[in-house]
Design a protein around this motif. Structure first.
Motif, short mmCIF file in Angstrom:
data_model
loop_
_atom_site.label_atom_id
_atom_site.label_comp_id
_atom_site.label_asym_id
_atom_site.label_seq_id
_atom_site.Cartn_x
_atom_site.Cartn_y
_atom_site.Cartn_z
N ILE A 13 -12.17 8.62 32.21
CA ILE A 13 -13.71 8.46 31.30
C ILE A 13 -13.12 7.53 30.20
CG2 ILE A 13 -14.91 9.73 29.97
CD1 ILE A 13 -14.92 12.14 31.73
N ASP A 14 -11.98 7.62 29.52
CA ASP A 14 -11.58 6.84 28.50
C ASP A 14 -11.61 5.66 28.63
OD1 ASP A 14 -11.51 8.81 26.77
OD2 ASP A 14 -9.22 9.30 26.95
N VAL A 15 -10.85 5.09 30.03
CA VAL A 15 -10.65 3.81 30.29
C VAL A 15 -12.06 3.14 30.56
CG1 VAL A 15 -9.85 2.38 32.10
CG2 VAL A 15 -8.36 4.03 31.28
N TYR A 16 -13.11 3.79 31.14
CA TYR A 16 -14.45 3.39 31.66
C TYR A 16 -15.66 3.95 30.58
CZ TYR A 16 -12.62 1.96 35.98
OH TYR A 16 -12.07 1.39 37.01
N ALA A 17 -15.00 4.11 29.28
CA ALA A 17 -15.87 4.23 28.23
C ALA A 17 -17.12 3.22 27.93
CB ALA A 17 -15.36 4.70 26.99
N ASP A 18 -17.16 2.07 28.35
CA ASP A 18 -18.16 1.09 28.06
C ASP A 18 -19.10 0.85 29.50
OD1 ASP A 18 -15.84 0.13 30.10
OD2 ASP A 18 -16.29 -2.10 29.51
N SER A 19 -18.90 1.77 30.46
CA SER A 19 -19.58 1.90 31.74
C SER A 19 -20.23 3.23 31.63
CB SER A 19 -18.86 1.79 33.00
OG SER A 19 -19.60 1.89 34.15
N PRO A 20 -21.73 3.07 31.37
CA PRO A 20 -22.32 4.59 31.42
C PRO A 20 -22.63 5.22 32.71
CG PRO A 20 -23.62 2.89 30.16
CD PRO A 20 -22.45 2.06 30.61
N GLN A 21 -22.60 4.33 33.70
CA GLN A 21 -22.78 5.11 35.12
C GLN A 21 -21.33 5.49 35.59
OE1 GLN A 21 -23.65 1.96 38.25
NE2 GLN A 21 -24.20 3.50 39.68
N ALA A 22 -20.25 4.92 35.30
CA ALA A 22 -18.87 5.41 35.72
C ALA A 22 -18.75 6.80 34.85
CB ALA A 22 -17.84 4.51 35.37
N VAL A 23 -19.11 6.74 33.58
CA VAL A 23 -18.72 7.93 32.50
C VAL A 23 -19.68 9.19 33.05
CG1 VAL A 23 -19.04 8.73 30.56
CG2 VAL A 23 -18.05 6.74 30.77
N GLY A 24 -20.93 8.64 33.31
CA GLY A 24 -21.75 9.70 33.86
C GLY A 24 -21.22 10.52 35.20
N TRP A 25 -20.84 9.64 36.13
CA TRP A 25 -20.22 10.27 37.21
C TRP A 25 -19.24 11.05 37.02
CZ3 TRP A 25 -21.69 10.67 42.32
CH2 TRP A 25 -20.65 10.76 43.29
N LEU A 26 -18.41 10.49 36.35
CA LEU A 26 -17.03 11.18 36.07
C LEU A 26 -17.20 12.73 35.43
CD1 LEU A 26 -14.80 8.39 35.46
CD2 LEU A 26 -14.74 9.37 37.25
N ARG A 27 -18.07 12.47 34.51
CA ARG A 27 -18.68 13.72 33.78
C ARG A 27 -19.06 14.93 34.63
NH1 ARG A 27 -17.32 13.60 28.67
NH2 ARG A 27 -17.42 11.72 27.28
N GLN A 28 -19.97 14.48 35.52
CA GLN A 28 -20.41 15.39 36.48
C GLN A 28 -19.43 15.94 37.25
OE1 GLN A 28 -23.30 13.68 39.27
NE2 GLN A 28 -24.51 12.89 37.57
N HIS A 29 -18.30 15.40 37.67
CA HIS A 29 -17.37 15.95 38.40
C HIS A 29 -16.27 16.85 37.57
CE1 HIS A 29 -17.90 14.61 42.52
NE2 HIS A 29 -18.60 13.61 41.83
N LEU A 30 -16.24 16.34 36.44
CA LEU A 30 -15.47 17.24 35.30
C LEU A 30 -16.24 18.65 35.17
CD1 LEU A 30 -12.89 17.38 33.45
CD2 LEU A 30 -14.33 16.35 31.53
N GLY A 31 -17.49 18.49 34.91
CA GLY A 31 -18.29 19.74 34.83
C GLY A 31 -18.16 20.57 36.11
#
Length: 499
Positions: free
Chosen positions: A28-46
């Motif tokens: 998430i930190d590496v892709y902080a500038d990509s809303p789509q990637a961050v949203g996808w990864l946060r879903q899986h973290l949740g």
């Protein structure tokens, strides 16, 4: 996706799960500038904080909704062939009942909750099923606190849209499934069932393996034309399927369940018991003649029997097999409504399925969620490659290669697919020690759940010695020796846990 869980289960930050959570946060930190990637990864973290997600799949009329109702113990999933059964529907625990519809376009809508003869009715409010992405049913339920259930449209449905929805949800082409595990229902093993199980199975390192899938021989009471020994015949067929090498390579196990009997046993009403008792009081020959067909049972006028409309509702709820079994049990002395309901559930096979779900899925909750999360990271790395993500890729490969939980999954798949072989007397022992019958120490060692620490340690030490001999045997091939060392590592892991 976070909107699917309003009530979380406690996090379990241990071992593999903790490593994968850390990897997700770094990505998430590496892709902080990509809303789509961050949203996808946060879903899986949740998802780590959510209950286990178990999808119920199968062909049309396989009994998916009926089995879901039996597991929950309430009639909350529509069992008719209405529009709602063509939509992916989530069932999750919540403080109060609520049904939300998520259209493909537009904001979510709250649907009116209604019941008919005790069963929950869902109405899409005039919106065609093709325009609905999903339904989310919030329902206070002890079972749903630990397991969210997802009812999917029928595989191989006459409706191409419904079949495509099921396939896209369960086995998407370019992403991990939203389900952590799958219960696949079939009346008997058909080529369509095999094709679906093969599509759900991917031989990739972390992708779906047979350990993520349980097959259920549903509507088991219909085998043998509803005779009283129908469930015995169904269990015999399930055992035969379990022994089939092809089936063992596609799913964890096969269980026979009479879903309708389980559902009605868990939701039986006092008036239904009274009707069953009245039928049991009829002369045996008259009742047997009445039970020759569902139409005859529901419509024929018989003196001394409950009214036809009462019998019609009874056969609709229990089926001929359920009525036959229920009246037989009453004749044999089961005269308490609660005792009769419990006996019907016991004979339905539901408890065996719940036990399998607990040992195969619930105990692997952290592993199943970690697998989905790693697939999500892999997808992001493939879709948005960048130099700064190289350490993420390296760390993911390290986790996949080094985590013994994934090594076990790969070895179980190899053993069941026959790509790695052991002597016939050693194969069941290897599968059990690798967690094939459940990941708990007692289940792996083939001991009762009440076994004490000393007994468990002695069995684990014996298993280590036994499999070290196999690993070091000069007669063993390289592949067999490597596989035996994986079993040894699992046994050593059990000893470490027991300390």
């Amino acid at each position: 996706m976070s909107e699917h869980s309003t009530l979380r289960t406690p996090a379990q930050p241990a071992g593999l799960g903790a490593e994968v959570r850390t990897l997700l946060r770094r990505t998430i930190d590496v892709y902080a500038d990509s809303p789509q990637a961050v949203g996808w990864l946060r879903q899986h973290l949740g998802r780590f904080e959510e209950p286990l997600r178990v999808a119920i799949a199968g062909k049309v009329k396989a009994g998916k909704s009926t089995l879901l109702n039996a597991l929950v113990g309430e009639e909350i999933a529509p069992t008719d062939a209405g529009e709602c059964t063509r939509v992916v529907t989530w069932y999750q625990d919540a403080p109060a009942p609520r049904v939300q519809m998520f259209p493909r376009a537009g904001p979510p809508r709250q649907l009116t909750i209604a019941r008919s003869q005790g069963a929950l009715q869902l109405d899409l409010g005039g919106l065609p099923a093709e325009q609905v992405d999903r339904l989310v049913v919030d329902w206070p339920s002890q079972y749903l606190r630990t397991t969210s259930l997802v009812d999917t449209p029928g595989i191989a449905s006459l409706s191409a849209d419904a079949a495509a929805r099921a396939g896209a949800f369960l086995a998407p082409e370019d992403s991990p499934s939203q389900a952590d595990a799958v219960v696949y229902l079939m009346r008997h093993l058909h080529s369509t069932d095999v094709r679906f199980l093969e599509s759900f199975l991917d031989r990739g390192v972390a992708r779906a393996t047979p350990v993520n899938t349980i097959a259920v021989l549903s509507r088991a009471d219909e085998i043998g034309v509803g005779r009283l020994d129908a469930l015995t015949s169904a269990r015999r067929i399930a055992r035969r399927y379990r022994a089939d090498p092809k089936i063992r390579g596609l799913c964890q196990t096969v269980v026979a369940v009479a879903g309708l009997l389980a559902q009605t046993g868990r939701t039986m009403r006092q008036d239904e018991y009274a009707a069953m008792a009245a039928l049991a009081g009829m002369p045996r020959a008259e009742l047997d003649a009445l039970l020759l067909s569902a139409d005859r049972f529901a419509n024929r006028e018989v003196e001394g029997a409950p009214a036809p409309e009462v019998r019609g509702r009874l056969v609709e709820r229990f089926g001929l097999f359920g009525v036959r079994l229920g009246t037989t049990l009453v004749r044999q002395g089961v005269t308490d409504p609660s005792a009769l309901a419990a006996e019907l559930v016991r004979r339905s096979g539901l408890e065996e399925l719940r036990s399998v779900l607990a040992t195969q899925f619930a105990e692997r909750r952290e592993l199943l969620k970690a697998r989905s999360a790693l697939l999500a990271v892999e997808l992001v790395l493939q879709r948005e490659p960048r130099p700064t993500a190289q350490p993420i890729a390296a760390e993911m490969e390290r986790i996949l290669a080094g985590a013994h939980e994934f090594v076990e999954l790969r070895m179980l798949s190899a053993l069941r697919a026959g790509t790695v072989t052991f002597p016939a007397d050693a194969l069941p022992d290897a599968e059990r020690l690798l967690g094939g019958d459940g990941s708990g120490v007692a289940a792996r060692l083939g001991l009762d759940a009440t076994a004490g620490p000393d007994e468990l340690r002695a069995a684990a030490l014996d298993a280590v010695v036994r499999w070290q001999r196999r690993a070091e045997s000069p007669l063993a091939s390289r592949a067999t020796a490597d596989a035996a060392r994986v079993v040894v590592r699992s046994c050593e892991g059990m000893l470490a846990r027991l300390r």
